[in-house]
Design a protein around this motif. Sequence first.
Motif, PDB file in Angstrom:
ATOM      1  N   VAL A 196       0.824  -1.207   0.000  1.00 27.86           N
ATOM      2  CA  VAL A 196       0.000   0.000   0.000  1.00 27.86           C
ATOM      3  C   VAL A 196       0.867   1.270   0.000  1.00 27.86           C
ATOM      4  O   VAL A 196       0.579   2.226  -0.713  1.00 27.86           O
ATOM      5  CB  VAL A 196      -0.953  -0.009   1.221  1.00 27.86           C
ATOM      6  CG1 VAL A 196      -1.765   1.272   1.281  1.00 27.86           C
ATOM      7  CG2 VAL A 196      -1.877  -1.224   1.146  1.00 27.86           C
ATOM      8  N   ALA A 197       1.941   1.250   0.788  1.00 25.59           N
ATOM      9  CA  ALA A 197       2.778   2.453   0.918  1.00 25.59           C
ATOM     10  C   ALA A 197       3.447   2.819  -0.403  1.00 25.59           C
ATOM     11  O   ALA A 197       3.780   3.982  -0.647  1.00 25.59           O
ATOM     12  CB  ALA A 197       3.837   2.240   1.998  1.00 25.59           C
ATOM     13  N   ALA A 198       3.669   1.840  -1.278  1.00 27.47           N
ATOM     14  CA  ALA A 198       4.408   2.081  -2.520  1.00 27.47           C
ATOM     15  C   ALA A 198       3.500   2.454  -3.687  1.00 27.47           C
ATOM     16  O   ALA A 198       3.975   2.776  -4.776  1.00 27.47           O
ATOM     17  CB  ALA A 198       5.213   0.825  -2.881  1.00 27.47           C
ATOM     18  N   MET A 199       2.198   2.402  -3.457  1.00 29.17           N
ATOM     19  CA  MET A 199       1.289   2.415  -4.589  1.00 29.17           C
ATOM     20  C   MET A 199       1.295   3.703  -5.400  1.00 29.17           C
ATOM     21  O   MET A 199       1.345   3.680  -6.627  1.00 29.17           O
ATOM     22  CB  MET A 199      -0.103   2.101  -4.084  1.00 29.17           C
ATOM     23  CG  MET A 199      -0.916   1.421  -5.140  1.00 29.17           C
ATOM     24  SD  MET A 199      -2.355   0.661  -4.442  1.00 29.17           S
ATOM     25  CE  MET A 199      -1.711  -0.952  -4.035  1.00 29.17           C
ATOM     26  N   ASP A 200       1.264   4.832  -4.715  1.00 35.40           N
ATOM     27  CA  ASP A 200       1.206   6.085  -5.459  1.00 35.40           C
ATOM     28  C   ASP A 200       2.526   6.341  -6.178  1.00 35.40           C
ATOM     29  O   ASP A 200       2.542   6.840  -7.314  1.00 35.40           O
ATOM     30  CB  ASP A 200       0.867   7.248  -4.535  1.00 35.40           C
ATOM     31  CG  ASP A 200       0.459   8.491  -5.315  1.00 35.40           C
ATOM     32  OD1 ASP A 200      -0.426   8.363  -6.192  1.00 35.40           O
ATOM     33  OD2 ASP A 200       1.025   9.564  -5.057  1.00 35.40           O
ATOM     34  N   ASP A 201       3.636   6.001  -5.556  1.00 35.82           N
ATOM     35  CA  ASP A 201       4.929   6.135  -6.230  1.00 35.82           C
ATOM     36  C   ASP A 201       4.956   5.257  -7.474  1.00 35.82           C
ATOM     37  O   ASP A 201       5.469   5.635  -8.522  1.00 35.82           O
ATOM     38  CB  ASP A 201       6.067   5.720  -5.281  1.00 35.82           C
ATOM     39  CG  ASP A 201       6.233   6.729  -4.141  1.00 35.82           C
ATOM     40  OD1 ASP A 201       5.773   7.880  -4.308  1.00 35.82           O
ATOM     41  OD2 ASP A 201       6.788   6.345  -3.102  1.00 35.82           O
ATOM     42  N   TYR A 202       4.412   4.056  -7.330  1.00 34.88           N
ATOM     43  CA  TYR A 202       4.336   3.172  -8.496  1.00 34.88           C
ATOM     44  C   TYR A 202       3.522   3.815  -9.614  1.00 34.88           C
ATOM     45  O   TYR A 202       3.936   3.822 -10.774  1.00 34.88           O
ATOM     46  CB  TYR A 202       3.717   1.814  -8.126  1.00 34.88           C
ATOM     47  CG  TYR A 202       3.477   0.972  -9.354  1.00 34.88           C
ATOM     48  CD1 TYR A 202       4.486   0.161  -9.863  1.00 34.88           C
ATOM     49  CD2 TYR A 202       2.275   1.036 -10.055  1.00 34.88           C
ATOM     50  CE1 TYR A 202       4.298  -0.571 -11.024  1.00 34.88           C
ATOM     51  CE2 TYR A 202       2.074   0.311 -11.218  1.00 34.88           C
ATOM     52  CZ  TYR A 202       3.093  -0.495 -11.695  1.00 34.88           C
ATOM     53  OH  TYR A 202       2.911  -1.208 -12.851  1.00 34.88           O
ATOM     54  N   VAL A 203       2.364   4.352  -9.254  1.00 37.50           N
ATOM     55  CA  VAL A 203       1.487   4.933 -10.279  1.00 37.50           C
ATOM     56  C   VAL A 203       2.238   6.014 -11.047  1.00 37.50           C
ATOM     57  O   VAL A 203       2.221   6.044 -12.289  1.00 37.50           O
ATOM     58  CB  VAL A 203       0.196   5.499  -9.633  1.00 37.50           C
ATOM     59  CG1 VAL A 203      -0.588   6.348 -10.632  1.00 37.50           C
ATOM     60  CG2 VAL A 203      -0.675   4.356  -9.109  1.00 37.50           C
ATOM     61  N   ARG A 204       2.944   6.884 -10.316  1.00 36.94           N
ATOM     62  CA  ARG A 204       3.664   7.962 -11.002  1.00 36.94           C
ATOM     63  C   ARG A 204       4.808   7.434 -11.870  1.00 36.94           C
ATOM     64  O   ARG A 204       4.975   7.838 -13.005  1.00 36.94           O
ATOM     65  CB  ARG A 204       4.165   8.999  -9.993  1.00 36.94           C
ATOM     66  CG  ARG A 204       3.153  10.153  -9.865  1.00 36.94           C
ATOM     67  CD  ARG A 204       3.554  11.190  -8.849  1.00 36.94           C
ATOM     68  NE  ARG A 204       3.364  10.663  -7.494  1.00 36.94           N
ATOM     69  CZ  ARG A 204       4.264  10.694  -6.545  1.00 36.94           C
ATOM     70  NH1 ARG A 204       5.453  11.236  -6.789  1.00 36.94           N
ATOM     71  NH2 ARG A 204       4.011  10.200  -5.355  1.00 36.94           N
ATOM     72  N   ALA A 205       5.555   6.478 -11.330  1.00 39.68           N
ATOM     73  CA  ALA A 205       6.694   5.931 -12.080  1.00 39.68           C
ATOM     74  C   ALA A 205       6.227   5.145 -13.299  1.00 39.68           C
ATOM     75  O   ALA A 205       6.821   5.217 -14.379  1.00 39.68           O
ATOM     76  CB  ALA A 205       7.528   5.037 -11.157  1.00 39.68           C
ATOM     77  N   CYS A 206       5.152   4.405 -13.129  1.00 39.18           N
ATOM     78  CA  CYS A 206       4.646   3.598 -14.238  1.00 39.18           C
ATOM     79  C   CYS A 206       4.112   4.501 -15.355  1.00 39.18           C
ATOM     80  O   CYS A 206       4.392   4.286 -16.533  1.00 39.18           O
ATOM     81  CB  CYS A 206       3.553   2.657 -13.713  1.00 39.18           C
ATOM     82  SG  CYS A 206       2.879   1.571 -14.982  1.00 39.18           S
ATOM     83  N   ARG A 207       3.366   5.527 -14.943  1.00 37.41           N
ATOM     84  CA  ARG A 207       2.837   6.453 -15.940  1.00 37.41           C
ATOM     85  C   ARG A 207       3.981   7.129 -16.712  1.00 37.41           C
ATOM     86  O   ARG A 207       3.946   7.208 -17.946  1.00 37.41           O
ATOM     87  CB  ARG A 207       1.960   7.513 -15.266  1.00 37.41           C
ATOM     88  CG  ARG A 207       1.215   8.399 -16.262  1.00 37.41           C
ATOM     89  CD  ARG A 207       0.627   9.651 -15.596  1.00 37.41           C
ATOM     90  NE  ARG A 207      -0.140   9.385 -14.398  1.00 37.41           N
ATOM     91  CZ  ARG A 207      -1.376   8.892 -14.398  1.00 37.41           C
ATOM     92  NH1 ARG A 207      -1.968   8.605 -15.544  1.00 37.41           N
ATOM     93  NH2 ARG A 207      -2.001   8.683 -13.269  1.00 37.41           N
ATOM     94  N   ALA A 208       4.988   7.558 -15.979  1.00 38.70           N
ATOM     95  CA  ALA A 208       6.120   8.233 -16.630  1.00 38.70           C
ATOM     96  C   ALA A 208       6.832   7.282 -17.594  1.00 38.70           C
ATOM     97  O   ALA A 208       7.188   7.658 -18.720  1.00 38.70           O
ATOM     98  CB  ALA A 208       7.092   8.756 -15.569  1.00 38.70           C
ATOM     99  N   ALA A 209       7.032   6.043 -17.170  1.00 30.27           N
ATOM    100  CA  ALA A 209       7.728   5.078 -18.028  1.00 30.27           C
ATOM    101  C   ALA A 209       6.916   4.768 -19.278  1.00 30.27           C
ATOM    102  O   ALA A 209       7.466   4.648 -20.379  1.00 30.27           O
ATOM    103  CB  ALA A 209       8.001   3.798 -17.238  1.00 30.27           C
ATOM    104  N   LEU A 210       5.611   4.645 -19.110  1.00 28.59           N
ATOM    105  CA  LEU A 210       4.742   4.390 -20.268  1.00 28.59           C
ATOM    106  C   LEU A 210       4.794   5.561 -21.239  1.00 28.59           C
ATOM    107  O   LEU A 210       4.910   5.374 -22.457  1.00 28.59           O
ATOM    108  CB  LEU A 210       3.298   4.148 -19.813  1.00 28.59           C
ATOM    109  CG  LEU A 210       2.994   2.776 -19.191  1.00 28.59           C
ATOM    110  CD1 LEU A 210       1.622   2.787 -18.513  1.00 28.59           C
ATOM    111  CD2 LEU A 210       3.059   1.664 -20.244  1.00 28.59           C
TER     112      LEU A 210
END
Lengths: 471, 471
Positions: free
Chosen positions: A360-374
Amino acid sequence: MVQQATAPDRLPDALIPSLAAALGAASVLAGPDIPPRNESDWSTLGPLRPLAVVRPVDTAGVAAAMRICAEHGVPVVPQGGLTGLCGGARPVAGSVALSLERMVGVEEVDTASATMTVRAGTPLQAVQQAADEAGFFIPLDLGARGSCAIGGNLSTNAGGNRVIRYGMAREMVLGIEVVLPGGEVVTSLNKMLKNNAGYDLKHLFIGSEGTLGVITRAVLRLFPKPGCTMAALCGLSSYEHTVRLLNAARRGLGPLLSAFEVMWPDYWDVVTQKVPGIRSPISGGHAGYVLVEAQGIDEAVDGPRFQAWLERQAEEGVIADAAVAQSLSDIRAFWGVRDAAAEFKQVLGPHESFDIGLPVAAMDDYVRACRAALEQRLPGIFALFYGHIGDGNLHIVAGVPGVEPQPKQEIVETVYAMVREFGGTVSAEHGIGLTKKPFLPYVRSEAELALMRRLKDALDPRGLLNPGKVL
Amino acid sequence: MVQQATAPDRLPDALIPSLAAALGAASVLAGPDIPPRNESDWSTLGPLRPLAVVRPVDTAGVAAAMRICAEHGVPVVPQGGLTGLCGGARPVAGSVALSLERMVGVEEVDTASATMTVRAGTPLQAVQQAADEAGFFIPLDLGARGSCAIGGNLSTNAGGNRVIRYGMAREMVLGIEVVLPGGEVVTSLNKMLKNNAGYDLKHLFIGSEGTLGVITRAVLRLFPKPGCTMAALCGLSSYEHTVRLLNAARRGLGPLLSAFEVMWPDYWDVVTQKVPGIRSPISGGHAGYVLVEAQGIDEAVDGPRFQAWLERQAEEGVIADAAVAQSLSDIRAFWGVRDAAAEFKQVLGPHESFDIGLPVAAMDDYVRACRAALEQRLPGIFALFYGHIGDGNLHIVAGVPGVEPQPKQEIVETVYAMVREFGGTVSAEHGIGLTKKPFLPYVRSEAELALMRRLKDALDPRGLLNPGKVL
């Protein structure tokens, strides 16, 4: 290492007659009689015709089919409702499809133990209804409820919306009966919540996607019916506020908390602006949106409690805006915002869908990183994020507008590479099957995979049961 | 079949130096340095001196110890807090005891995921305290909390009083790290409630009593702290009324129901008449007694709800008499009646104690049949029945007054033969270990046992890990 059975090039002459002799001719379909529905599941893999479809009506029939196929060295692919999304039930070349579709029915409801004994082919909805008629509740629920079979739900350890409260499918199972690859029947239909007499065998088969044995019957735990349902749709000013709200919900709603669904702004904007018939009870412009649901015991006590809890969150600045459902129709409307994902094919055009998990703690960071990578890899791509955050489960929908076919490989690789980086999982609830197999090493270590292979070898040394799936 | 390792007649010369070289001399105790506490557990089996006691401080140390012992063909017996009642952690002849007692500490509390990562040797009470300090709750609780280790709790899938609400120990685990018999480390410290990426490995090791691998670390699920506790002690006029009350509690208290303890009249009479310091809040003379407990979210809402629910049960004739706890001290007094079993040694003299399980509907019939069979075989025997009935868990205390030694074999055989007849289990929560092994076939079929042996063979082909336990 796992043996990959060499599928016979053609149907062994004696196979069909042997199966028909043991199970009855009506239970064995071959050649032109093979129903097209048994050639694929809901994955995007497309159809593959099995050598035959066997449809036993009881455990003895399943055991006979497994034994005969093993004698002929023919792989067996178990099938339930065929609603899986990862190809777990899709036939492989040269296999016999073993369909549980005629092994249906509730065998017993034990109201004192609060258990139900069901046959594996029973559709989930029929299981839910039988529980309801007996005055109980089966919390397992998913979109495919009318088509999926309970045996498939257990084989894939199905999730759904209320995992935060009731756990995954495996948490609702007290006993199972299973047929091993050689045809041995292991009946372990325990009804007791506490039973430490030797190894717990059921968990080996639940979630292993029919690669270690075929579940034929199960004892399910029944729960009390919820007396009332409360829901609110909230707007929040940051992901930090979302985590604060989650913790406040855990504390303030306790075991009544039944869903905590989060939607990121891109998702919200598409759904509220483009999906027909969606009415949003709160205004947009927030950093995140949460649908929080609680199942209470009685409305008179739990309704005001929910309302007071929500007001406290507003007073303390945890939520920026919120609407509380005043009726069942409001609750349906709130869930409509969350379930609008089902309309994405029409609204967004071609895209890829994902079922991943993250702490849960990593989720928003993941969303931002994934969006940027895509966006870096595929400029112009859209990516919508939403999911059952209370359970660590995130869904993603991503696609490049106007492009067909979609750059599937690039999208998939980018999303899963980021999952690996953030310590998540490539499958929160859908399983691995065939489609996610290449990405399993992203989230499981070589030691974990070696242990899985060791179990597969121990139970299916010839690699004849659902070969090539998961591992 | 399971290999029984032939224990070396004497300590292989190179073993201790190899262990000391890998782990440090302070981690290896041999000869006169072996602490007596590592020679037995809380079972009645008596002490057995191992070849050595190894006390690693980290996972690498556990792995090195396992690898070195395997190289020397020496069996390993894992040890936690040594509070097990069935001999699971007692050394076997010619073995090395692998104690996790120095592998202690909470590594992480993740408040967003609501998880805690702990080392296996940490005492349960320390785990509970760390959760409490972080604002969360660990529902696992048992009498030995100060001495037992969390790794042992997981290896034996501990139960306790609140299984009806929170499940067994396995339901509180999200990830584990385990060392396999050959010394391979499998780290699977998942934090997500939903993770279907391949086989669920943790459940293989939870409850298998250290026979398949040694748990070194675990990720536990944290729960919200209960805001209040309500309890009532009820007298009922028949077992049928007890089952009605259980169903009414499931419906009326929903997920707040945290304990449903039943006491049969013989138990009640002994406790209220013979155990010093027990004050009974209701009068005797009933056919059964129930302690019902609910954990609420806040006193102001859930207290009156509990009271109203109980009054409804009285109005509807489900309960004949009841007292509601008005204070924490009342709650402790009510539990005192149930926990008085700890005093039985003083009050009753020598006797045998049992931890069995039965389907709820069969329980009263079992009690009557078991009592009759005991009285027929051993005239004058006393037998007291009580347990966590909501979970199907029954405890029995039985003995022939004034006889020493007790006719242990006859009592045990009679109790377990009836368990077999009624479809129960010989171990609800204590495990099988050594003491219950002869009775495992009473409640597990040959097919189930064969599958357990197949798993043991797959993971421990040389039979070097905790040999002779369970299977």
